[in-house]
Design an enzyme around this catalytic site. Structure first.
Site, PDB file in Angstrom:
ATOM      1  N   HIS A  86       0.806  -1.107  -0.099  1.00 21.87           N
ATOM      2  CA  HIS A  86       0.104   0.108   0.028  1.00 21.87           C
ATOM      3  C   HIS A  86       0.794   1.219  -0.070  1.00 21.87           C
ATOM      4  O   HIS A  86       1.785   1.447   0.829  1.00 21.87           O
ATOM      5  CB  HIS A  86      -1.058   0.022   1.362  1.00 21.87           C
TER       6      HIS A  86
ATOM      7  N   TYR B 263      -9.431   4.780   7.159  1.00 25.28           N
ATOM      8  CA  TYR B 263      -9.750   5.205   8.618  1.00 25.28           C
ATOM      9  C   TYR B 263     -10.928   6.070   8.419  1.00 25.28           C
ATOM     10  O   TYR B 263     -10.545   7.226   8.218  1.00 25.28           O
ATOM     11  CB  TYR B 263      -8.726   5.620   9.356  1.00 25.28           C
TER      12      TYR B 263
ATOM     13  N   PRO C 172      -5.457  -0.894  18.478  1.00 22.59           N
ATOM     14  CA  PRO C 172      -5.063  -1.289  17.043  1.00 22.59           C
ATOM     15  C   PRO C 172      -5.158  -0.013  16.050  1.00 22.59           C
ATOM     16  O   PRO C 172      -4.842  -0.455  14.959  1.00 22.59           O
ATOM     17  CB  PRO C 172      -6.418  -2.242  16.704  1.00 22.59           C
TER      18      PRO C 172
ATOM     19  N   LYS D  23       0.040  -0.843  15.248  1.00 24.37           N
ATOM     20  CA  LYS D  23       1.475  -1.215  15.633  1.00 24.37           C
ATOM     21  C   LYS D  23       1.608  -2.458  16.280  1.00 24.37           C
ATOM     22  O   LYS D  23       2.733  -2.606  16.617  1.00 24.37           O
ATOM     23  CB  LYS D  23       1.462   0.221  16.397  1.00 24.37           C
TER      24      LYS D  23
ATOM     25  N   TYR E 104       2.935   6.220  10.478  1.00 26.26           N
ATOM     26  CA  TYR E 104       2.163   4.935   9.888  1.00 26.26           C
ATOM     27  C   TYR E 104       3.217   3.867   9.265  1.00 26.26           C
ATOM     28  O   TYR E 104       3.043   2.608   9.675  1.00 26.26           O
ATOM     29  CB  TYR E 104       1.221   5.382   8.911  1.00 26.26           C
TER      30      TYR E 104
END
Ligand code: RFL
Ligand code: PHB
Length: 392
Positions: free
Chosen positions: A74, A203, A295, A299, A387
């Site tokens: 991604h 998200y 979550p 991580k 991220y």
């Protein structure tokens, strides 16, 4: 019965299995003691997003072939709020870094198969595991299997036995705990349907609560919605879940959600937790045994992998170079990285969820921060570099 090994590892989750594999590559003997059956360990469905550091570590451990072939790379993530999608070009903002969607279930399977193929010892259904004499030179681990008592004598014990394991409990009176519990959970659904957003993890923040669109492959999707802590899985029919998910996304993405029967459905509470320190003489904690993150930001598994990187390096230095430097600095080095991931996961959780006690002011601040985040290159970059994973 008494056996002897160099490193006794408690727990056959990702931390324990990866540690065993990396130590084997360096010629160090291990025995893994696992409370559950192999089938139970293989069947657990949890995390899905791997940082490059984790993928590299799997390659180093000799188990990187399938993740490279089947993992979905991604380049971006998306934030949905106020009914609109905002891409964050993680790849561009970090100078070319990516994350890989690859289920923890697959990663565990790769590690279990590799260990089994090498004939390395793993004791499943090891009951009443207990750790002894780790403050002295010759620690040992005791357990019971099929009613027979066993002792493993070793040089070191690695506590890779997760949040509810015995290792941290053994040193409870020597630990400082830091904890935050969140007033909601995540309801997760796995289904054999193509992902609504195959190119980005999404998200979502909506007035109905958080949502997340992720995947395990191009034909298997993983979705989550924020839910009250006292909800039961039985309260959530598949139809109710799909309807709720769609209502929390922007109309464009909602229209792309393909529904199907769930093959797994579970509710997980959210928690931030750190135990300090992570070394007690010859006993070391790694992964969820020492820390938990909510979550949001994916991580947990990645932190477990970096603990194992530091810990395997420390053991290798001990045996190969006769140096205690890695062992002596393990806890400090690991915690330095852990606290940054704790901060990031806590921050993203706060930003993306509805809190029952958020008043109007808190709500407006959240909206302002989201607006700032997607319109400021500096703020987007800070999100992107956390991220993909901060440097080791
Ligand atoms: P694990 O995977 O918990 O493995 C620990 C192993 O130790 C065994 N064990 C014992 N063995 C012997 N004796 C005892 N007394 C023992 N007590 C326990 C257990 O049976 C188990 O096999 O820890 P590890 O290896 O450190 O790996 C950590 C990751 O599994 C964890 O960080 C992530 O899965 C966290 N996590 C998630 N992370 C994400 O990044 N994204 C997610 O979506 C996500 N979902 C989750 C999760 C963790 C969950 N848990 C722990 C309940 C969802 C759930 C439900
Ligand atoms: C998942 O695919 O399970 C997943 C993805 C991203 C997260 C958490 C979980 O932040």
């Amino acid at each position: 019965m008494t056996t002897r090994t160099q490193v006794a590892i408690i727990g056959a989750g990702p931390s324990g299995l990866l540690l065993g594999q990396l130590l084997h590559k360096a010629g160090i003997d291990t025995v893994i003691l696992e409370r559950q059956t192999a089938d139970y360990v293989r069947g657990r469905i949890r995390a899905g997003i791997l940082e490059q550091v984790t993928v590299d570590l799997l390659k180093e451990a000799g188990v990187g072939e399938r993740v490279q072939r089947e993992g979905i790379v991604h380049h971006s993530i998306e934030l949905v709020f106020a009914g609109t999608r905002h891409p964050i070009d993680v790849h561009g903002l970090t100078g070319g870094k990516v994350v890989t969607a690859y289920g923890q279930t697959e990663l565990t399977r790769d590690l279990m198969d590799a260990r089994q193929g090498l004939g390395l010892p793993t004791v499943y259904e090891a009951a009443d595991v207990s750790v002894h004499d780790f403050d002295a030179d010759k620690p040992m681990v005791r357990y019971r299997k099929d009613g027979v008592e066993h002792t493993v004598q070793c040089d070191f014990v690695a506590g890779c036995d997760g949040f509810h394991g015995v290792s941290r409990a053994t040193v409870k009176d020597r630990i400082t705990e830091f904890e935050r519990v969140y007033p909601f959970g995540w309801l997760g659904v796995l289904a054999d349907v193509p992902p609504a957003s195959p190119h980005a993890i999404v998200y979502g923040n909506s007035d109905r609560g958080f949502s997340l669109c992720s995947m395990r492959s191009l034909t298997r999707s993983r979705y989550y919605v924020q839910c009250p802590l006292d909800d039961k899985v039985e309260d959530w029919s598949d139809k109710r879940f799909w309807d709720e998910l769609r209502l929390r996304l922007d109309p464009g993405l909602a229209g792309k959600v393909i529904t199907g029967p769930s093959i797994e459905k579970s509710i997980a509470p959210l928690r931030s937790f750190v135990a300090e320190p992570m070394r007690f003489g010859r006993l070391f904690l790694a992964g969820d045994a020492a820390h938990i993150v909510p979550p949001t930001g994916a991580k947990g598994l990645n932190l477990a992998a970096t603990d194992v990187k530091y810990l395997s390096g420390a053991f290798i230095e001990h045996y190969r170079d006769r140096s205690a430097a890695g062992i002596d600095t393990y806890s400090q080095r690991a915690l330095r990285r852990i606290w940054k991931a704790e901060r990031f996961s806590w921050w993203l959780t706060n930003l993306m969820h509805r809190f029952p006690d958020t008043q109007g002011f808190g709500q407006r601040v959240q909206e302002a921060e989201l607006d700032y985040l997607v319109h400021s290159r500096a703020a987007s970059t800070a999100l992107a570099e956390n991220y993909v994973g901060l440097p080791l």
